[in-house]
Design a protein around this motif. Structure first.
Motif, PDB file in Angstrom:
ATOM      1  N   LYS A 113       0.814  -1.206   0.000  1.00 32.50           N
ATOM      2  CA  LYS A 113       0.000   0.000   0.000  1.00 32.50           C
ATOM      3  C   LYS A 113       0.850   1.259   0.000  1.00 32.50           C
ATOM      4  N   ASP A 114       0.306   2.264  -0.647  1.00 33.45           N
ATOM      5  CA  ASP A 114       0.860   3.611  -0.587  1.00 33.45           C
ATOM      6  C   ASP A 114      -0.128   4.449   0.203  1.00 33.45           C
ATOM      7  N   VAL A 115       0.372   5.172   1.210  1.00 37.42           N
ATOM      8  CA  VAL A 115      -0.487   5.826   2.191  1.00 37.42           C
ATOM      9  C   VAL A 115      -0.041   7.262   2.407  1.00 37.42           C
ATOM     10  N   VAL A 116      -1.012   8.126   2.649  1.00 39.46           N
ATOM     11  CA  VAL A 116      -0.753   9.505   3.080  1.00 39.46           C
ATOM     12  C   VAL A 116      -1.368   9.640   4.466  1.00 39.46           C
ATOM     13  N   ILE A 117      -0.558  10.088   5.417  1.00 41.42           N
ATOM     14  CA  ILE A 117      -0.993  10.208   6.811  1.00 41.42           C
ATOM     15  C   ILE A 117      -0.946  11.671   7.223  1.00 41.42           C
ATOM     16  N   ALA A 118      -2.004  12.110   7.903  1.00 39.34           N
ATOM     17  CA  ALA A 118      -2.047  13.455   8.468  1.00 39.34           C
ATOM     18  C   ALA A 118      -2.549  13.354   9.906  1.00 39.34           C
ATOM     19  N   CYS A 119      -2.150  14.301  10.729  1.00 37.95           N
ATOM     20  CA  CYS A 119      -2.616  14.359  12.113  1.00 37.95           C
ATOM     21  C   CYS A 119      -3.405  15.647  12.326  1.00 37.95           C
ATOM     22  N   TYR A 120      -4.440  15.540  13.155  1.00 39.73           N
ATOM     23  CA  TYR A 120      -5.256  16.702  13.518  1.00 39.73           C
ATOM     24  C   TYR A 120      -5.541  16.588  15.010  1.00 39.73           C
ATOM     25  N   PHE A 121      -4.898  17.463  15.778  1.00 45.59           N
ATOM     26  CA  PHE A 121      -5.052  17.422  17.229  1.00 45.59           C
ATOM     27  C   PHE A 121      -5.725  18.704  17.699  1.00 45.59           C
ATOM     28  N   ALA A 122      -6.929  18.563  18.247  1.00 42.37           N
ATOM     29  CA  ALA A 122      -7.714  19.708  18.692  1.00 42.37           C
ATOM     30  C   ALA A 122      -7.653  19.856  20.215  1.00 42.37           C
ATOM     31  N   ASN A 123      -8.024  21.048  20.660  1.00 44.00           N
ATOM     32  CA  ASN A 123      -8.138  21.355  22.089  1.00 44.00           C
ATOM     33  C   ASN A 123      -6.810  21.243  22.842  1.00 44.00           C
ATOM     34  N   VAL A 124      -5.708  21.396  22.139  1.00 49.30           N
ATOM     35  CA  VAL A 124      -4.376  21.413  22.744  1.00 49.30           C
ATOM     36  C   VAL A 124      -3.639  22.607  22.151  1.00 49.30           C
ATOM     37  N   MET A 125      -2.858  23.285  22.944  1.00 51.53           N
ATOM     38  CA  MET A 125      -2.173  24.482  22.465  1.00 51.53           C
ATOM     39  C   MET A 125      -1.207  24.139  21.334  1.00 51.53           C
ATOM     40  N   ASP A 126      -1.374  24.808  20.229  1.00 50.43           N
ATOM     41  CA  ASP A 126      -0.459  24.709  19.091  1.00 50.43           C
ATOM     42  C   ASP A 126       0.521  25.868  19.242  1.00 50.43           C
ATOM     43  N   VAL A 127       1.737  25.563  19.672  1.00 49.38           N
ATOM     44  CA  VAL A 127       2.698  26.622  19.974  1.00 49.38           C
ATOM     45  C   VAL A 127       3.115  27.399  18.729  1.00 49.38           C
ATOM     46  N   ASN A 167       5.157   2.771   0.547  1.00 51.60           N
ATOM     47  CA  ASN A 167       5.487   4.199   0.425  1.00 51.60           C
ATOM     48  C   ASN A 167       4.530   5.000   1.282  1.00 51.60           C
ATOM     49  N   VAL A 168       5.054   6.043   1.910  1.00 52.50           N
ATOM     50  CA  VAL A 168       4.214   6.847   2.793  1.00 52.50           C
ATOM     51  C   VAL A 168       4.630   8.310   2.710  1.00 52.50           C
ATOM     52  N   PHE A 169       3.642   9.173   2.757  1.00 54.75           N
ATOM     53  CA  PHE A 169       3.873  10.594   2.951  1.00 54.75           C
ATOM     54  C   PHE A 169       3.157  11.000   4.220  1.00 54.75           C
ATOM     55  N   VAL A 170       3.827  11.770   5.072  1.00 54.25           N
ATOM     56  CA  VAL A 170       3.206  12.377   6.245  1.00 54.25           C
ATOM     57  C   VAL A 170       3.114  13.865   5.936  1.00 54.25           C
ATOM     58  N   VAL A 171       1.905  14.403   6.083  1.00 59.08           N
ATOM     59  CA  VAL A 171       1.665  15.778   5.643  1.00 59.08           C
ATOM     60  C   VAL A 171       0.850  16.534   6.677  1.00 59.08           C
ATOM     61  N   ASP A 172       0.943  17.858   6.623  1.00 60.22           N
ATOM     62  CA  ASP A 172       0.076  18.697   7.433  1.00 60.22           C
ATOM     63  C   ASP A 172      -1.362  18.472   6.998  1.00 60.22           C
ATOM     64  N   GLY A 194      15.848   4.738  -0.448  1.00 61.30           N
ATOM     65  CA  GLY A 194      16.942   5.499   0.147  1.00 61.30           C
ATOM     66  C   GLY A 194      16.823   7.002   0.006  1.00 61.30           C
ATOM     67  N   LYS A 195      15.767   7.491  -0.654  1.00 56.32           N
ATOM     68  CA  LYS A 195      15.571   8.934  -0.802  1.00 56.32           C
ATOM     69  C   LYS A 195      14.413   9.390   0.065  1.00 56.32           C
ATOM     70  N   VAL A 209       5.472  18.222   4.644  1.00 55.37           N
ATOM     71  CA  VAL A 209       5.342  17.296   3.514  1.00 55.37           C
ATOM     72  C   VAL A 209       6.621  16.461   3.480  1.00 55.37           C
ATOM     73  N   VAL A 210       6.530  15.217   3.942  1.00 55.52           N
ATOM     74  CA  VAL A 210       7.690  14.328   3.989  1.00 55.52           C
ATOM     75  C   VAL A 210       7.252  12.948   3.513  1.00 55.52           C
ATOM     76  N   GLY A 211       8.067  12.337   2.657  1.00 60.79           N
ATOM     77  CA  GLY A 211       7.689  11.017   2.184  1.00 60.79           C
ATOM     78  C   GLY A 211       8.861  10.182   1.751  1.00 60.79           C
ATOM     79  N   GLY A 212       8.574   8.932   1.496  1.00 63.73           N
ATOM     80  CA  GLY A 212       9.573   7.980   1.030  1.00 63.73           C
ATOM     81  C   GLY A 212       9.121   6.576   1.377  1.00 63.73           C
ATOM     82  N   ARG A 213      10.076   5.654   1.386  1.00 69.34           N
ATOM     83  CA  ARG A 213       9.779   4.280   1.783  1.00 69.34           C
ATOM     84  C   ARG A 213       9.464   4.246   3.280  1.00 69.34           C
ATOM     85  N   ARG A 214       8.664   3.303   3.659  1.00 67.48           N
ATOM     86  CA  ARG A 214       8.134   3.196   5.023  1.00 67.48           C
ATOM     87  C   ARG A 214       9.220   3.330   6.095  1.00 67.48           C
TER      88      ARG A 214
END
Length: 173
Positions: free
Chosen positions: A5-19, A85-90, A107-108, A150-155
């Motif tokens: 699988k190729d996956v795009v992951i994002a996080c959304y954290f509410a009710n916590v101070m975003d510095v 393959n995975v990308f972690v993104v805002d 390796g990239k 925006v960061v990605g590559g092999r797992r």
């Protein structure tokens, strides 16, 4: 689940101070819909890790949302051996216009950038006060500013980066 699988992951954290923004996010699924639609339009799996919706992948967080994202993204991939393959993104300001997976080379690490900005912008210098890091930023002031939103590559390569980013938080809080 099929292997590879190729996956795009994002996080959304509410009710916590975003510095970085100086305020807490409110729970708002509309904020991630554009990203989710753009990822799915490319035929990729979209994974939202969050602390506030009635959806899969709900987690608890205990520190800065910025550093928690690296830990939670690492934990998710640790448990998903089928990911290649995975990308972690805002979650709220990224739009996927192309599928990067066919172009990913072993390796990239692929990292977004901030066109026109260098590592020595005032925002970086004031937020990275650890002497060695701050000195490096000043000594390399002409290098382009990369964007870890925006960061990605092999797992495994992306897992290694996530672990290092999270551990950096403890070494230089």
């Amino acid at each position: 689940m099929p292997y590879g699988k190729d996956v795009v992951i994002a996080c959304y954290f509410a009710n916590v101070m975003d510095v970085q923004r100086g305020k807490a996010w409110l729970p708002d699924q509309r904020a991630i819909r554009k990203l989710q639609a753009s990822v799915e339009a490319q035929g990729l799996e979209f994974v939202l890790i969050h602390n506030c919706f009635d959806l899969p992948n709900r987690v608890d967080i205990s520190s800065s949302p910025y550093f928690e994202r690296w830990l939670k993204e690492w934990q998710y991939r640790r448990n998903r051996k089928d990911i290649v393959n995975v990308f972690v993104v805002d979650a709220t300001d990224v739009d996927m216009i192309n599928n990067p997976s066919p172009h990913i080379e072993r390796g990239k690490l692929y990292v977004g950038d901030e066109p026109g900005n260098t590592v020595a912008i005032p925002w970086m210098l004031t937020r990275h006060q650890e002497p060695n890091v701050n000195a490096w930023l000043r000594e390399n002031s002409t290098l382009p500013l990369l964007n870890c939103g925006v960061v990605g590559g092999r797992r495994q390569l992306v897992m290694d980066l996530c672990r290092d980013m999270y551990l950096y938080h403890f070494e230089y809080p």
